[in-house]
Design an enzyme around this catalytic site. Structure first.
Site, short mmCIF file in Angstrom:
data_model
loop_
_atom_site.label_atom_id
_atom_site.label_comp_id
_atom_site.label_asym_id
_atom_site.label_seq_id
_atom_site.Cartn_x
_atom_site.Cartn_y
_atom_site.Cartn_z
N ARG A 7 -20.32 10.39 26.65
CA ARG A 7 -18.89 10.71 26.70
C ARG A 7 -18.44 10.84 28.14
O ARG A 7 -19.15 11.36 28.98
CB ARG A 7 -18.60 12.03 25.98
N THR A 8 -17.23 10.35 28.39
CA THR A 8 -16.53 10.67 29.63
C THR A 8 -15.17 11.23 29.22
O THR A 8 -14.69 11.00 28.11
CB THR A 8 -16.32 9.45 30.55
N SER A 9 -14.57 11.97 30.14
CA SER A 9 -13.32 12.65 29.82
C SER A 9 -12.10 11.74 29.85
O SER A 9 -11.12 11.98 29.16
CB SER A 9 -13.09 13.81 30.80
N THR A 10 -12.14 10.71 30.69
CA THR A 10 -10.97 9.85 30.83
C THR A 10 -11.36 8.38 30.77
O THR A 10 -12.51 8.02 30.98
CB THR A 10 -10.25 10.09 32.18
N GLN A 13 -13.14 6.63 33.81
CA GLN A 13 -14.55 6.84 34.09
C GLN A 13 -15.45 5.83 33.38
O GLN A 13 -16.50 6.17 32.88
CB GLN A 13 -14.95 8.27 33.71
#
Length: 189
Positions: A7-10, A13
């Site tokens: 997972r990345t936040s945005t 990324q």
């Protein structure tokens, strides 16, 4: 079976997400789940990965902060996995909950990670407050007004509003407001 979660936040990324996926593939994870969403948002891929895990499986993440948003959330996930006899492996820490030491370290490191996050947010708030006092902080430029044409084009092509939200990165609420409201979206001062 090894089940990987990345997972990345945005959406910006992308390289970070690709690096996580490559690390999970290198470990021979048989199933991979990935998403680009904030840790506080609904995380469908995490929910699917956890639901897929069966007794004897191991959920693998590259970093602890990719999995849980707080010590409490981490505790809930670990408790659920333990109840179902599913292991957890965190690659960058060399952590494996398959043994007592791994379980202890997970709790300690989870607490440290939450502390670091809270300190970072505190420093961020202080920096923003200082920049506002000095007249240097104006916030993020609103993106929605620049995307009205794209949203309306997608709508005329018959794309559903929920899908438009996913394509543009705008919230569903913003898409509905753009479509249903004649008032132009403007930056609020």
């Amino acid at each position: 079976m090894l089940i990987g979660y990345a997972r990345t936040s945005t959406l910006d990324q992308k390289a970070g997400l690709e690096a996580q996926i490559e690390a999970l593939k290198a470990l021979s994870c048989e199933r991979l789940y990935s998403e680009q969403v904030s840790s506080v948002a609904v995380r469908d891929a995490l929910r699917e990965a956890l639901a897929f895990c069966r007794e004897g499986d191991t959920l693998v993440v590259t970093k602890l902060d990719r999995l849980a948003r707080s010590v409490r959330h981490l505790g809930d996930i670990v408790e659920d996995l333990e109840r179902r006899k599913v292991g957890l492996r965190v690659l960058d820490l060399g952590l494996d909950t398959g043994n007592a030491t791994g379980k202890l370290m997970l709790n300690v490191l989870g607490s440290v990670a939450q502390f670091e996050r809270e300190m970072m947010l505190e420093r961020q708030k202080e920096g923003i407050a200082k920049a506002k006092r000095e007249g240097k902080y104006h916030g993020r430029k609103p993106t929605a007004p620049d995307m009205i044409a794209q949203v309306k084009t997608l709508l005329t092509e018959g794309v559903p509003k929920r899908r438009i939200s996913q394509i543009t990165g705008l919230s569903e609420r913003t898409v509905y407001r753009m479509v249903n409201d004649d008032t132009p979206l403007q930056k609020v001062s």
